[in-house]
Design a protein around this motif. Structure first.
Motif, PDB file in Angstrom:
ATOM      1  N   ASP A 269     -27.816   3.714   5.210  1.00  0.00           N
ATOM      2  CA  ASP A 269     -29.433   3.437   5.406  1.00  0.00           C
ATOM      3  C   ASP A 269     -29.222   2.019   6.065  1.00  0.00           C
ATOM      4  OD1 ASP A 269     -31.824   3.231   6.036  1.00  0.00           O
ATOM      5  OD2 ASP A 269     -32.205   3.287   3.445  1.00  0.00           O
ATOM      6  N   LEU A 270     -29.744   1.666   7.739  1.00  0.00           N
ATOM      7  CA  LEU A 270     -30.211   0.426   8.569  1.00  0.00           C
ATOM      8  C   LEU A 270     -31.297   0.637   8.521  1.00  0.00           C
ATOM      9  CD1 LEU A 270     -26.995   1.246  10.607  1.00  0.00           C
ATOM     10  CD2 LEU A 270     -26.863   0.083   8.967  1.00  0.00           C
ATOM     11  N   SER A 271     -32.809   1.006   7.982  1.00  0.00           N
ATOM     12  CA  SER A 271     -33.823   0.450   7.615  1.00  0.00           C
ATOM     13  C   SER A 271     -34.019  -0.558   7.458  1.00  0.00           C
ATOM     14  CB  SER A 271     -34.527   1.637   7.331  1.00  0.00           C
ATOM     15  OG  SER A 271     -34.832   1.235   5.517  1.00  0.00           O
ATOM     16  N   LEU A 272     -34.954  -1.207   8.443  1.00  0.00           N
ATOM     17  CA  LEU A 272     -35.177  -2.564   7.997  1.00  0.00           C
ATOM     18  C   LEU A 272     -36.074  -3.125   6.053  1.00  0.00           C
ATOM     19  CD1 LEU A 272     -37.646  -3.494  10.770  1.00  0.00           C
ATOM     20  CD2 LEU A 272     -35.482  -4.423  10.399  1.00  0.00           C
ATOM     21  N   ALA A 273     -36.285  -1.705   5.563  1.00  0.00           N
ATOM     22  CA  ALA A 273     -36.151  -1.860   3.895  1.00  0.00           C
ATOM     23  C   ALA A 273     -35.243  -2.485   3.798  1.00  0.00           C
ATOM     24  CB  ALA A 273     -36.860  -0.502   3.335  1.00  0.00           C
ATOM     25  N   ALA A 274     -34.374  -0.818   3.760  1.00  0.00           N
ATOM     26  CA  ALA A 274     -32.264  -1.320   3.716  1.00  0.00           C
ATOM     27  C   ALA A 274     -32.025  -2.789   3.109  1.00  0.00           C
ATOM     28  CB  ALA A 274     -32.082  -0.572   3.862  1.00  0.00           C
ATOM     29  N   GLN A 275     -32.417  -3.053   4.576  1.00  0.00           N
ATOM     30  CA  GLN A 275     -31.634  -4.586   5.216  1.00  0.00           C
ATOM     31  C   GLN A 275     -32.431  -5.355   4.149  1.00  0.00           C
ATOM     32  OE1 GLN A 275     -29.214  -5.000   6.824  1.00  0.00           O
ATOM     33  NE2 GLN A 275     -29.476  -3.124   8.577  1.00  0.00           N
ATOM     34  N   ALA A 276     -33.526  -5.221   3.955  1.00  0.00           N
ATOM     35  CA  ALA A 276     -34.191  -6.535   2.808  1.00  0.00           C
ATOM     36  C   ALA A 276     -34.233  -6.421   1.662  1.00  0.00           C
ATOM     37  CB  ALA A 276     -35.799  -6.334   2.893  1.00  0.00           C
ATOM     38  N   ASP A 277     -33.182  -5.273   0.730  1.00  0.00           N
ATOM     39  CA  ASP A 277     -32.381  -5.052   0.312  1.00  0.00           C
ATOM     40  C   ASP A 277     -31.644  -5.839  -0.679  1.00  0.00           C
ATOM     41  OD1 ASP A 277     -34.666  -3.073  -1.282  1.00  0.00           O
ATOM     42  OD2 ASP A 277     -33.899  -1.187  -0.837  1.00  0.00           O
ATOM     43  N   ARG A 278     -30.839  -6.250   0.707  1.00  0.00           N
ATOM     44  CA  ARG A 278     -29.053  -6.136   1.189  1.00  0.00           C
ATOM     45  C   ARG A 278     -29.818  -7.882   0.859  1.00  0.00           C
ATOM     46  NH1 ARG A 278     -28.290  -2.203   4.852  1.00  0.00           N
ATOM     47  NH2 ARG A 278     -27.237  -0.734   3.534  1.00  0.00           N
ATOM     48  N   LEU A 279     -30.623  -8.161   1.786  1.00  0.00           N
ATOM     49  CA  LEU A 279     -31.272 -10.582   1.357  1.00  0.00           C
ATOM     50  C   LEU A 279     -30.593 -10.981   0.831  1.00  0.00           C
ATOM     51  CD1 LEU A 279     -31.306 -12.155   3.618  1.00  0.00           C
ATOM     52  CD2 LEU A 279     -33.882 -11.730   3.571  1.00  0.00           C
TER      53      LEU A 279
END
Length: 121
Positions: free
Chosen positions: A33-43
């Motif tokens: 999942d490369l969505s912004l929401a998924a990226q925001a989980d990683r940050l």
């Protein structure tokens, strides 16, 4: 990565995270999942691993959307927020993006611009 040219010009401690599936991490993004929401989980996980206390995220373009979501989800963990030419919150990927596997297919699904004629008044 834009930040490799910017970081050396800044003062203080500056770190940059490469979003999964972009830049040199494109292979890591396959099937994820490369969505912004998924990226925001990683940050925040990255910030926690580094042991940073209330960093000020600086987000550009898609990274701005990631920074916004991360800041909203964990406001106590952000010392501020800086956005430059950022997308709005979670507006990526757009619903049309899966149809855009090749440029010609993408352009075929986009509405054609209408000609604008001057009014005759």
């Amino acid at each position: 990565m834009l930040w490799r040219h910017v970081l050396p010009r800044l003062r203080g401690r500056c770190l940059a995270i490469e979003m999964t599936g972009y830049g040199t991490s494109i292979p890591d993004g396959v099937g994820r999942d490369l969505s912004l929401a998924a990226q925001a989980d990683r940050l925040p996980r990255w910030v926690d691993v580094l042991g940073l206390e209330a960093p000020v995220p600086v987000g550009h373009d898609l990274g701005g959307g990631v920074a916004q979501i991360a800041a909203v989800r964990r406001p106590e963990a952000c010392g501020g927020l800086v956005l430059t030419n950022a997308v709005c919150y979670d507006s990526w990927p757009t619903p049309a993006w899966p149809r855009c596997s090749t440029p010609h297919r993408c352009c075929a699904t986009c509405p054609r611009p209408r000609s604008i004629r001057p009014s005759s008044s």
